[in-house]
Design a protein around this motif. Structure first.
Motif, PDB file in Angstrom:
ATOM      1  N   SER A 219      -5.564  -1.036   5.543  1.00 17.92           N
ATOM      2  CA  SER A 219      -4.451  -1.969   5.711  1.00 17.92           C
ATOM      3  C   SER A 219      -4.779  -2.967   6.810  1.00 17.92           C
ATOM      4  N   ILE A 220      -3.999  -4.035   6.854  1.00 20.87           N
ATOM      5  CA  ILE A 220      -4.154  -5.077   7.869  1.00 20.87           C
ATOM      6  C   ILE A 220      -2.815  -5.268   8.558  1.00 20.87           C
ATOM      7  N   ASP A 221      -2.829  -5.390   9.882  1.00 17.40           N
ATOM      8  CA  ASP A 221      -1.600  -5.689  10.637  1.00 17.40           C
ATOM      9  C   ASP A 221      -1.488  -7.203  10.848  1.00 17.40           C
ATOM     10  N   TYR A 222      -0.273  -7.627  11.185  1.00 21.73           N
ATOM     11  CA  TYR A 222      -0.056  -9.012  11.571  1.00 21.73           C
ATOM     12  C   TYR A 222      -0.757  -9.282  12.905  1.00 21.73           C
ATOM     13  N   PRO A 223      -1.223 -10.506  13.108  1.00 18.12           N
ATOM     14  CA  PRO A 223      -1.678 -10.867  14.466  1.00 18.12           C
ATOM     15  C   PRO A 223      -0.502 -10.748  15.434  1.00 18.12           C
ATOM     16  N   ARG A 224      -0.730 -10.095  16.561  1.00 12.42           N
ATOM     17  CA  ARG A 224       0.326  -9.893  17.563  1.00 12.42           C
ATOM     18  C   ARG A 224      -0.190 -10.282  18.942  1.00 12.42           C
ATOM     19  N   VAL A 272      -1.605  -5.196  -1.734  1.00 18.38           N
ATOM     20  CA  VAL A 272      -0.289  -4.774  -2.239  1.00 18.38           C
ATOM     21  C   VAL A 272       0.619  -4.544  -1.030  1.00 18.38           C
ATOM     22  N   PHE A 273       1.906  -4.355  -1.306  1.00 16.41           N
ATOM     23  CA  PHE A 273       2.911  -4.224  -0.229  1.00 16.41           C
ATOM     24  C   PHE A 273       2.784  -5.374   0.775  1.00 16.41           C
ATOM     25  N   ILE A 274       2.546  -6.576   0.256  1.00 14.53           N
ATOM     26  CA  ILE A 274       2.428  -7.750   1.130  1.00 14.53           C
ATOM     27  C   ILE A 274       3.804  -8.080   1.709  1.00 14.53           C
ATOM     28  N   ASN A 275       3.901  -8.073   3.037  1.00 17.78           N
ATOM     29  CA  ASN A 275       5.146  -8.432   3.738  1.00 17.78           C
ATOM     30  C   ASN A 275       6.304  -7.490   3.404  1.00 17.78           C
ATOM     31  N   GLU A 276       6.012  -6.211   3.270  1.00 17.83           N
ATOM     32  CA  GLU A 276       7.056  -5.199   3.054  1.00 17.83           C
ATOM     33  C   GLU A 276       7.849  -5.032   4.360  1.00 17.83           C
ATOM     34  N   ALA A 277       9.172  -5.164   4.254  1.00 22.89           N
ATOM     35  CA  ALA A 277      10.045  -5.113   5.445  1.00 22.89           C
ATOM     36  C   ALA A 277       9.825  -3.834   6.254  1.00 22.89           C
ATOM     37  N   ALA A 278       9.704  -2.699   5.578  1.00 21.82           N
ATOM     38  CA  ALA A 278       9.649  -1.417   6.276  1.00 21.82           C
ATOM     39  C   ALA A 278       8.314  -1.172   6.970  1.00 21.82           C
ATOM     40  N   TYR A 279       7.320  -2.010   6.679  1.00 21.64           N
ATOM     41  CA  TYR A 279       5.985  -1.748   7.215  1.00 21.64           C
ATOM     42  C   TYR A 279       5.674  -2.531   8.496  1.00 21.64           C
ATOM     43  N   TYR A 280       6.564  -3.436   8.911  1.00 21.05           N
ATOM     44  CA  TYR A 280       6.323  -4.122  10.190  1.00 21.05           C
ATOM     45  C   TYR A 280       6.152  -3.083  11.295  1.00 21.05           C
ATOM     46  N   GLU A 281       7.057  -2.091  11.339  1.00 19.28           N
ATOM     47  CA  GLU A 281       7.009  -1.100  12.413  1.00 19.28           C
ATOM     48  C   GLU A 281       5.820  -0.156  12.270  1.00 19.28           C
ATOM     49  N   LYS A 282       5.254  -0.081  11.074  1.00 19.23           N
ATOM     50  CA  LYS A 282       4.041   0.724  10.873  1.00 19.23           C
ATOM     51  C   LYS A 282       2.783  -0.110  11.125  1.00 19.23           C
ATOM     52  N   HIS A 283       2.957  -1.348  11.527  1.00 16.55           N
ATOM     53  CA  HIS A 283       1.844  -2.259  11.792  1.00 16.55           C
ATOM     54  C   HIS A 283       0.987  -2.477  10.546  1.00 16.55           C
ATOM     55  N   ILE A 284       1.692  -2.702   9.438  1.00 13.29           N
ATOM     56  CA  ILE A 284       1.014  -2.974   8.169  1.00 13.29           C
ATOM     57  C   ILE A 284       1.589  -4.267   7.584  1.00 13.29           C
ATOM     58  N   ALA A 285       0.765  -5.302   7.512  1.00  9.88           N
ATOM     59  CA  ALA A 285       1.192  -6.553   6.875  1.00  9.88           C
ATOM     60  C   ALA A 285       0.938  -6.496   5.373  1.00  9.88           C
ATOM     61  N   MET A 286      -0.066  -5.708   5.003  1.00 12.80           N
ATOM     62  CA  MET A 286      -0.382  -5.484   3.586  1.00 12.80           C
ATOM     63  C   MET A 286      -1.352  -4.320   3.499  1.00 12.80           C
ATOM     64  N   ILE A 287      -1.405  -3.684   2.330  1.00 14.94           N
ATOM     65  CA  ILE A 287      -2.385  -2.626   2.080  1.00 14.94           C
ATOM     66  C   ILE A 287      -3.437  -3.204   1.150  1.00 14.94           C
ATOM     67  N   LEU A 288      -4.695  -2.988   1.484  1.00 13.37           N
ATOM     68  CA  LEU A 288      -5.777  -3.515   0.658  1.00 13.37           C
ATOM     69  C   LEU A 288      -6.207  -2.461  -0.353  1.00 13.37           C
ATOM     70  N   THR A 289      -6.438  -2.898  -1.579  1.00 11.34           N
ATOM     71  CA  THR A 289      -6.905  -1.961  -2.601  1.00 11.34           C
ATOM     72  C   THR A 289      -8.143  -2.527  -3.291  1.00 11.34           C
ATOM     73  N   GLU A 290      -8.878  -1.607  -3.912  1.00 12.81           N
ATOM     74  CA  GLU A 290      -9.971  -1.975  -4.813  1.00 12.81           C
ATOM     75  C   GLU A 290      -9.509  -1.749  -6.239  1.00 12.81           C
ATOM     76  N   LYS A 291      -9.886  -2.660  -7.110  1.00 10.82           N
ATOM     77  CA  LYS A 291      -9.535  -2.528  -8.528  1.00 10.82           C
ATOM     78  C   LYS A 291     -10.615  -1.694  -9.207  1.00 10.82           C
ATOM     79  N   GLN A 292     -10.183  -0.657  -9.912  1.00 14.03           N
ATOM     80  CA  GLN A 292     -11.149   0.239 -10.565  1.00 14.03           C
ATOM     81  C   GLN A 292     -10.731   0.464 -12.012  1.00 14.03           C
ATOM     82  N   ARG A 293     -11.697   0.841 -12.831  1.00 17.82           N
ATOM     83  CA  ARG A 293     -11.360   1.230 -14.190  1.00 17.82           C
ATOM     84  C   ARG A 293     -11.664   2.697 -14.397  1.00 17.82           C
ATOM     85  N   LEU A 294     -10.687   3.445 -14.878  1.00 18.11           N
ATOM     86  CA  LEU A 294     -10.906   4.848 -15.233  1.00 18.11           C
ATOM     87  C   LEU A 294     -10.928   4.918 -16.747  1.00 18.11           C
ATOM     88  N   SER A 295     -11.881   5.674 -17.303  1.00 14.20           N
ATOM     89  CA  SER A 295     -11.904   5.778 -18.776  1.00 14.20           C
ATOM     90  C   SER A 295     -11.813   7.236 -19.197  1.00 14.20           C
TER      91      SER A 295
END
Lengths: 295, 295
Positions: A219-224, A272-295
């Motif tokens: 995840s990435i936090d906002y600049p503070r 994902v979860f870009i600018n989720e209100a509840a995550y400011y206090e968790k110091h998360i501005a967004m969660i980064l994911t990798e796109k994968q294919r499962l077969s």
């Protein structure tokens, strides 16, 4: 097809007391239980954090969905906060003495981020992957997202059951009911119950050949500033762009000074979860994911 | 052109502690005071409800913006709630002993409703109508909305000054910063300061020939059961349609049972604050307005 039959499903809401979509639906299911009845198993409803629901707050003392790791649940001294006590009650209900009383949990959440119809499976068990396959076949706009931790390491309510998922719809503000997200969540609950019922009855269900999943990698936090005050907001070009590719060098934050901060990663990711209100206090501005294919 | 010169302007935020747009901007203005300085008057900033801001709640005990009617302010026994005490402090600051210490209030709010860039003038004083004219000329997407009560009857903070307005931007969730609404609010604050400055300096400003305004005429609550529980949500066809015409018979609510409730009014109205999070507890699903032209 999985050997074990599902005997009991719990539809859970109000793990976060200001996420009204699930709360409203569970109240509706409690009023009209026939809606969630299926012939081959029993369906329970659970309002996870009734005090937070009453107060229209995410939680009273601490985030309930961080109170379910095995060590905390078995620590008899961890009873000061309401949520720690409530977690022990819920654990005793869903898996008393480590015996599985509920096989499937459907945990209803909402987000201020543009999560659309997101499924967060409890684990990568074949039953759960089959569920994701089925939901993707029913609704192509469904996104499947995997967190970083599972099982005994996960502090989330849904980790109390082996099967199931969280549903995360959005964007919808906290403390607001939106017809669109209510309809999406209700459709998904019905599809999940249908999947469990069909599986119990050994019926074949349509599934796609390939399942696209988004695996959280950090995840990435906002600049503070040094006092922790926000110095930037999510860049307008990134706001609401959940699940879209973010390339190295793309704009990510807009500083109060007007300066644009660009993404410093070395590979393309899918926030994902870009600018989720509840995550400011968790110091998360967004969660980064990798796109994968499962077969 | 108005005879009286403006000596002092207050830029106010945090009347509601979870409306982050204005709060973030006022913190920025406090850090960079030059941004809101103009040559012909002094500009103050005021964080109206710091306890609520700290807690990220609309209010601690009661809605601060309902604590400013003259009778309550002059009642020395009304000091139990934090907001009643805070209202008296703010009143003493802005108009000590009924002497006007601040001529213009710019009160920054945000809404979960699709309010766009809404101006709520303090009154229909020529100075305030001229301000609306000017803002509409600068930004054609600006909407001007008049409440039902003014002056001594109004319980709102901004009624402490003769001139100015509230700015209401949205849709943005509570507890979220959105670059788009931040930019809109900042543009409007600057335009208002420019208007005051030009007026002080007797400069002519461009204004349109006709001003369209939306005059509040009443409100509608959600359908509820006897216990007060919501039985319906805003109809998906009406969600986000603030300022659009609502005709008699148009869909307005969607019941949990699937039934559509249509608008029972006899004339076409223009709803605003549709599905505002903070208004559920006030039993307001939307405020109805009439569209008028002032020339």
């Amino acid at each position: 097809m999985y050997s074990r039959l599902v005997q009991r499903v719990a539809v859970v809401a109000g793990v976060h007391g200001n996420e009204w979509t699930g709360i409203h639906l569970v109240k509706k299911f409690q009023q009209f239980p026939a809606l969630i009845m299926r012939s081959s198993f029993e369906t329970l409803t659970l309002m996870a954090n009734p005090k937070a629901v009453e107060a229209n707050l995410r939680y009273v003392d601490k985030d309930l969905n961080r109170c379910f790791n095995k060590q905390d649940l078995s620590n008899p001294e961890l009873i000061v906060s309401y949520e720690d006590r409530r977690a022990k009650e819920i654990s005793a209900l869903l898996c008393p003495n480590d015996k599985q009383n509920v096989d499937v949990v459907i945990d209803l959440h909402s987000s201020t981020a543009n999560m659309g119809m997101t499924i967060l499976p409890i684990s990568k068990e074949p039953f759960n992957l089959g569920l994701c396959d089925y939901l993707s076949a029913c609704y192509p706009e469904v996104r499947v997202c995997f967190g970083e931790r599972y099982g005994q390491e996960s502090p989330m309510l849904r980790s109390l059951a082996p099967y199931g998922c969280a549903i995360e719809v959005g964007s919808v503000p906290q403390g607001v009911l939106s017809a669109h997200q209510l309809q999406q969540t209700e459709m998904l609950v019905h599809a999940i119950l249908d999947y469990v019922d069909a599986n119990n009855q050994r019926k074949l269900l349509p599934t796609p050949n390939n399942l696209t999943v988004y695996q959280a990698i950090g995840s990435i936090d906002y600049p503070r500033d040094l006092a922790g005050e926000l110095q930037a907001v999510v860049h307008p070009q990134l706001q609401f762009q959940d699940y879209k590719p973010l390339h190295p060098g793309d704009p990510i934050f807009l500083m109060s000074t007007g300066e644009t901060i660009s993404f410093q990663g070395k590979t393309t990711v899918f926030p994902v979860f870009i600018n989720e209100a509840a995550y400011y206090e968790k110091h998360i501005a967004m969660i980064l994911t990798e796109k994968q294919r499962l077969s």
